[in-house]
Design a protein around this motif. Structure first.
Motif, PDB file in Angstrom:
ATOM      1  N   LEU A 156       5.739   7.533   7.356  1.00  0.00           N
ATOM      2  CA  LEU A 156       5.070   7.837   6.084  1.00  0.00           C
ATOM      3  C   LEU A 156       6.067   8.261   5.000  1.00  0.00           C
ATOM      4  CD1 LEU A 156       1.938   9.962   7.071  1.00  0.00           C
ATOM      5  CD2 LEU A 156       1.921   7.800   5.837  1.00  0.00           C
TER       6      LEU A 156
ATOM      7  N   TRP B 142     -12.049   4.770   4.945  1.00  0.00           N
ATOM      8  CA  TRP B 142     -11.019   5.728   4.532  1.00  0.00           C
ATOM      9  C   TRP B 142      -9.819   4.989   3.946  1.00  0.00           C
ATOM     10  CZ3 TRP B 142      -6.021   7.232   6.228  1.00  0.00           C
ATOM     11  CH2 TRP B 142      -5.619   8.516   5.798  1.00  0.00           C
ATOM     12  N   GLN B 143      -9.430   3.888   4.589  1.00  0.00           N
ATOM     13  CA  GLN B 143      -8.241   3.147   4.169  1.00  0.00           C
ATOM     14  C   GLN B 143      -8.485   2.346   2.885  1.00  0.00           C
ATOM     15  OE1 GLN B 143      -7.209  -0.342   6.519  1.00  0.00           O
ATOM     16  NE2 GLN B 143      -5.068   0.286   6.535  1.00  0.00           N
TER      17      GLN B 143
ATOM     18  N   ASN C 294       5.725  -1.264   5.889  1.00  0.00           N
ATOM     19  CA  ASN C 294       4.442  -0.964   6.530  1.00  0.00           C
ATOM     20  C   ASN C 294       3.996  -2.024   7.514  1.00  0.00           C
ATOM     21  OD1 ASN C 294       4.271   1.246   4.902  1.00  0.00           O
ATOM     22  ND2 ASN C 294       2.669   0.455   3.560  1.00  0.00           N
TER      23      ASN C 294
ATOM     24  N   LEU D 169      -4.721  10.714  -3.959  1.00  0.00           N
ATOM     25  CA  LEU D 169      -5.892  10.004  -3.442  1.00  0.00           C
ATOM     26  C   LEU D 169      -5.572   8.554  -3.105  1.00  0.00           C
ATOM     27  CD1 LEU D 169      -8.868  11.385  -5.592  1.00  0.00           C
ATOM     28  CD2 LEU D 169      -8.227  11.993  -3.266  1.00  0.00           C
ATOM     29  N   LEU D 170      -4.421   8.049  -3.589  1.00  0.00           N
ATOM     30  CA  LEU D 170      -4.076   6.650  -3.309  1.00  0.00           C
ATOM     31  C   LEU D 170      -3.237   6.498  -2.048  1.00  0.00           C
ATOM     32  CD1 LEU D 170      -3.268   5.438  -6.916  1.00  0.00           C
ATOM     33  CD2 LEU D 170      -5.293   4.976  -5.556  1.00  0.00           C
ATOM     34  N   ILE D 171      -2.759   7.614  -1.506  1.00  0.00           N
ATOM     35  CA  ILE D 171      -1.824   7.539  -0.383  1.00  0.00           C
ATOM     36  C   ILE D 171      -2.358   6.733   0.821  1.00  0.00           C
ATOM     37  CG2 ILE D 171      -0.842   9.026   1.439  1.00  0.00           C
ATOM     38  CD1 ILE D 171       0.215  10.809  -0.795  1.00  0.00           C
ATOM     39  N   PRO D 172      -3.606   6.943   1.244  1.00  0.00           N
ATOM     40  CA  PRO D 172      -4.047   6.181   2.424  1.00  0.00           C
ATOM     41  C   PRO D 172      -3.989   4.663   2.250  1.00  0.00           C
ATOM     42  CG  PRO D 172      -5.503   8.028   2.049  1.00  0.00           C
ATOM     43  CD  PRO D 172      -4.594   7.958   0.855  1.00  0.00           C
ATOM     44  N   TYR D 173      -4.069   4.183   1.016  1.00  0.00           N
ATOM     45  CA  TYR D 173      -4.049   2.741   0.791  1.00  0.00           C
ATOM     46  C   TYR D 173      -2.665   2.145   1.030  1.00  0.00           C
ATOM     47  CZ  TYR D 173      -4.855  -1.716  -1.607  1.00  0.00           C
ATOM     48  OH  TYR D 173      -4.967  -3.040  -1.909  1.00  0.00           O
TER      49      TYR D 173
ATOM     50  N   ALA E 164      -0.252   3.630   2.909  1.00  0.00           N
ATOM     51  CA  ALA E 164       0.375   4.107   4.144  1.00  0.00           C
ATOM     52  C   ALA E 164       0.446   2.959   5.146  1.00  0.00           C
ATOM     53  CB  ALA E 164      -0.442   5.259   4.715  1.00  0.00           C
TER      54      ALA E 164
ATOM     55  N   LEU F 221       6.775   6.336   1.571  1.00  0.00           N
ATOM     56  CA  LEU F 221       5.639   6.388   0.650  1.00  0.00           C
ATOM     57  C   LEU F 221       5.580   7.747  -0.040  1.00  0.00           C
ATOM     58  CD1 LEU F 221       2.970   5.405  -0.570  1.00  0.00           C
ATOM     59  CD2 LEU F 221       1.836   6.162   1.514  1.00  0.00           C
TER      60      LEU F 221
ATOM     61  N   PHE G 184      -3.762  12.851   7.425  1.00  0.00           N
ATOM     62  CA  PHE G 184      -2.299  12.818   7.336  1.00  0.00           C
ATOM     63  C   PHE G 184      -1.698  14.228   7.322  1.00  0.00           C
ATOM     64  CE2 PHE G 184      -2.132   8.326   5.310  1.00  0.00           C
ATOM     65  CZ  PHE G 184      -2.213   7.775   6.574  1.00  0.00           C
TER      66      PHE G 184
ATOM     67  N   THR H 108     -10.882   2.794   0.450  1.00  0.00           N
ATOM     68  CA  THR H 108     -11.413   3.504  -0.716  1.00  0.00           C
ATOM     69  C   THR H 108     -10.459   3.536  -1.918  1.00  0.00           C
ATOM     70  OG1 THR H 108     -12.953   4.819   0.573  1.00  0.00           O
ATOM     71  CG2 THR H 108     -12.222   5.770  -1.509  1.00  0.00           C
ATOM     72  N   PRO H 109      -9.151   3.815  -1.730  1.00  0.00           N
ATOM     73  CA  PRO H 109      -8.280   3.892  -2.904  1.00  0.00           C
ATOM     74  C   PRO H 109      -8.213   2.579  -3.698  1.00  0.00           C
ATOM     75  CG  PRO H 109      -7.197   4.868  -1.024  1.00  0.00           C
ATOM     76  CD  PRO H 109      -8.436   4.209  -0.499  1.00  0.00           C
ATOM     77  N   PHE H 110      -8.363   1.445  -3.010  1.00  0.00           N
ATOM     78  CA  PHE H 110      -8.371   0.165  -3.729  1.00  0.00           C
ATOM     79  C   PHE H 110      -9.543   0.132  -4.707  1.00  0.00           C
ATOM     80  CE2 PHE H 110     -10.056  -4.153  -4.111  1.00  0.00           C
ATOM     81  CZ  PHE H 110      -8.949  -4.824  -4.607  1.00  0.00           C
TER      82      PHE H 110
ATOM     83  N   THR I 210      -2.098   4.817  10.024  1.00  0.00           N
ATOM     84  CA  THR I 210      -3.518   5.098   9.813  1.00  0.00           C
ATOM     85  C   THR I 210      -4.300   4.959  11.115  1.00  0.00           C
ATOM     86  OG1 THR I 210      -3.377   4.372   7.524  1.00  0.00           O
ATOM     87  CG2 THR I 210      -5.565   4.382   8.522  1.00  0.00           C
TER      88      THR I 210
ATOM     89  N   ALA J  96      -3.654  -4.111  -7.607  1.00  0.00           N
ATOM     90  CA  ALA J  96      -5.075  -4.048  -7.269  1.00  0.00           C
ATOM     91  C   ALA J  96      -5.900  -4.857  -8.247  1.00  0.00           C
ATOM     92  CB  ALA J  96      -5.551  -2.598  -7.269  1.00  0.00           C
TER      93      ALA J  96
ATOM     94  N   TRP K  30      -6.110   8.073  13.261  1.00  0.00           N
ATOM     95  CA  TRP K  30      -7.527   8.158  13.634  1.00  0.00           C
ATOM     96  C   TRP K  30      -7.707   8.174  15.139  1.00  0.00           C
ATOM     97  CZ3 TRP K  30     -11.119  10.046  10.758  1.00  0.00           C
ATOM     98  CH2 TRP K  30     -10.941  10.025   9.375  1.00  0.00           C
TER      99      TRP K  30
ATOM    100  N   TYR L 235     -10.066  14.566   2.168  1.00  0.00           N
ATOM    101  CA  TYR L 235      -9.707  13.152   2.234  1.00  0.00           C
ATOM    102  C   TYR L 235      -8.341  12.952   2.885  1.00  0.00           C
ATOM    103  CZ  TYR L 235      -9.000   8.331   0.813  1.00  0.00           C
ATOM    104  OH  TYR L 235      -8.753   6.981   0.815  1.00  0.00           O
ATOM    105  N   LEU L 236      -7.403  13.821   2.564  1.00  0.00           N
ATOM    106  CA  LEU L 236      -6.057  13.659   3.116  1.00  0.00           C
ATOM    107  C   LEU L 236      -5.853  14.425   4.421  1.00  0.00           C
ATOM    108  CD1 LEU L 236      -3.712  13.622   0.015  1.00  0.00           C
ATOM    109  CD2 LEU L 236      -4.589  11.716   1.343  1.00  0.00           C
TER     110      LEU L 236
END
Lengths: 277, 291
Positions: free
Chosen positions: A252, B166-167, A209, B107-111, B113, A255, A27, B169-171, B118, A274, B122, A23-24
């Motif tokens: 990055l 990908w972006q 961001n 697992l929350l990092i992409p949200y 970033a 973060l 990055f 999903t963490p939400f 991002t 959220a 890609w 998943y990561l």
């Protein structure tokens, strides 16, 4: 996990590792590319780890490209936005937490709805409005726009945090004749400290961001922020991948730093942000 | 509660402090946008009032229709995709294991970033020459020659959806995880005692309990699909041949490339209206908390 055999446990951790790695991977690969020699970047053969570690991409990100100026612009915008958005949100958050009044739901809705609606319907006319005030392409213009965009979340979170404080605190202060200013900034603000940290981190990251607002409200390096600058790295015909990945890694960095050193606050802000909106 | 009326003590004057910046910086431009949408304006001359002409254009233009449909497909594929992946993550994280906190934040990092990073990431991974995806596929002999993921008119849209999944999903993970953790444990234990299978527990206890959160995820996800701008702008600029344009990117293009501010505002106001209609079912949830 309940009692389970070491083998089962091992398999579980291997699965976790694969999930996190896959998943990561994007990055991880960007960060590793920022220290990868250029010939390896252009080599047709895939390798995860660079065969040689170099720092020249960071050097050229700083010397060839205006990365330092972009980062300082980003900080000059993000830091004041954190302060102003929380200060301006505090009276509203307090009112929604402590008072019952007729237009409460309508006013609350009119504030938080701004967190969900598309930005473009606001940003296109805001560009024209800011232009008429001479605030396009200025740090001040970006601070004003971002502060407004960050107030709704701060009001919402402050309302939740102040709700958790016992009413007696400010009621007794009122009886002692404390002014509203004293109550808000000298009594309430210190008490919601951890909550403020979570809001500050979220508002900082969201401003840091941001791309859309800065893209529309800036034209030149005078006020351009790091994300907009990054997109300009790619505007040229030949993309300089090494420095671009170095600059992306720098973008990055906040973060990653918060994730390591302020995980608790980041998690709190994220979860409330959220689930509550 | 007795409170002195004078001064800034009342709730309205307190809220005024927070609301005033929003009225000036956000609501005033929104209203100005409605006026601009009723004019023809290229910034070079004064705006000319044209009535609802721009809206007629928005509703009849074939390109905008195509872009609108793309936006719908974009939402319809990316949200369920992110939901399934996020559900998997949430179920994984809901188990109490050593290191769960670290895995959760990772697992929350992409949200959180920067979405430009991002998009850039890609674009880099999917690049036909230097991209890791082609390099991996070539070395595994799965493809014979590099694929132009983002330059192919059909593949580019799929790639955009993939990046968005990908972006986003963490939400989903965050929402479902807090939902899962709120499920009363005794209910699940009672079902286990009665001999219910994990699948039965999942379908008959967990899913019904999560239903409001699932509705929230899909609603906010759909609304958010009409806000996405950065990743598309960075990955493809809406191309090739408009194949990855969605409403926000196209409204931006109308304003700043075609310099047709009237049509741009009309299109973005329609987008806003769509978002508001989609938000209606969750408005009550958003304001309806106990005080």
């Amino acid at each position: 996990m309940k009692k389970s055999s070491p083998l089962k446990k091992g398999v579980f951790y291997i699965i976790i590792f694969i999930v996190v790695f896959v998943y990561l991977f994007p990055f991880i690969y960007v960060i590793l590319t920022s220290i990868r020699p250029t010939d390896e970047i252009f080599s047709p053969i895939f390798s995860l780890f660079p065969k040689k570690i170099i720092t020249t991409h960071y050097v050229s990100a700083i010397t060839v490209y205006p990365t330092i100026k972009l980062i300082s612009n980003s900080l000059l915008v993000s830091l004041p936005v954190v302060v102003f958005s929380i200060l301006l949100a505090l009276p509203g958050g307090y009112a929604f937490a402590r008072y019952q009044f007729r237009l409460k739901k309508l006013l609350f809705l009119s504030i938080i709805i701004l967190r969900f609606i598309p930005l473009i319907p606001i940003l296109i006319p805001l560009f024209i409005f800011m232009d008429s005030l001479g605030l396009v392409d200025t740090i001040v213009g970006l601070i004003i726009a971002h502060t407004a965009f960050k107030i709704p979340f701060a009001v919402w979170m402050l309302k939740i945090f102040i709700n958790d404080l016992p009413k007696e605190i400010d009621e007794s202060a009122k009886i002692d004749g404390a002014s509203m200013f004293t109550i808000l900034f000298k009594i309430i603000l210190p008490l919601v400290g951890p909550g403020i940290t979570a809001i500050a981190i979220m508002n900082f990251l969201e401003t840091w961001n941001d791309f859309t607002v800065a893209l529309i409200l800036t034209h030149t390096l005078d006020a351009r922020t790091l994300p907009v600058g990054l997109s300009q790295f790619m505007a040229e015909y030949q993309i300089d991948w090494g420095p671009l990945n170095a600059a992306s890694t720098l973008a990055l960095a906040p973060l990653l730093i918060f994730a390591i050193f302020a995980e608790r606050y980041l998690m709190k802000g994220l979860t409330l942000g959220a689930v509550k909106g | 509660m007795k409170s002195p009326i004078k001064g800034i003590e009342g709730p309205y004057s307190l809220i005024f402090f927070s609301l005033l910046p929003l009225i000036i910086v956000l609501y005033y431009p929104l209203l100005q946008g409605i006026w601009i949408s009723l004019t023809y304006w290229s910034l070079l001359s004064n705006p000319v009032f044209v009535g609802v002409n721009n809206y007629i254009f928005v509703f009849s233009d074939l390109t905008i229709r195509k872009v609108f449909l793309q936006n719908i497909y974009f939402a319809a594929f990316s949200i369920p995709g992110a939901f399934l992946l996020g559900l998997g993550f949430a179920l994984l994280l809901n188990r109490n294991f050593k290191g769960a906190r670290i895995v959760r934040i990772l697992l929350l990092i992409p949200y959180m970033a920067p979405s430009v990073v991002t998009g850039m990431t890609w674009r880099f991974l999917l690049h036909d020459q230097v991209g890791a995806i082609n390099k991996i596929l070539l070395s595994l002999n799965l493809i014979q020659s590099p694929i132009g993921w983002l330059t192919d008119i059909n593949l580019a849209f799929i790639c955009i959806i993939f990046a968005r999944i990908w972006q986003f999903t963490p939400f989903v993970t965050l929402c479902l995880l807090s939902g899962l953790q709120a499920i009363p444990q005794d209910k699940i234990e009672a079902a286990q005692v009665d001999g219910a299978s994990s699948f039965a527990i999942f379908t008959y206890i967990i899913i019904p309990f999560l239903r409001p959160i699932i509705l929230l995820i899909f609603t906010l996800g759909f609304v958010d699909s009409f806000r996405v701008f950065d990743i598309i702008y960075v990955m493809t600029r809406g191309g090739p041949a408009l194949s990855t344009q969605i409403l926000p990117t196209y409204a931006y293009r109308l304003a700043f490339y075609s310099v047709d501010f009237g049509s741009a505002c009309a299109l973005s106001n329609v987008t806003l209206l769509i978002a508001l209609i989609l938000l209606l079912p969750v408005l009550k949830y958003l304001v309806g908390e106990k005080d």
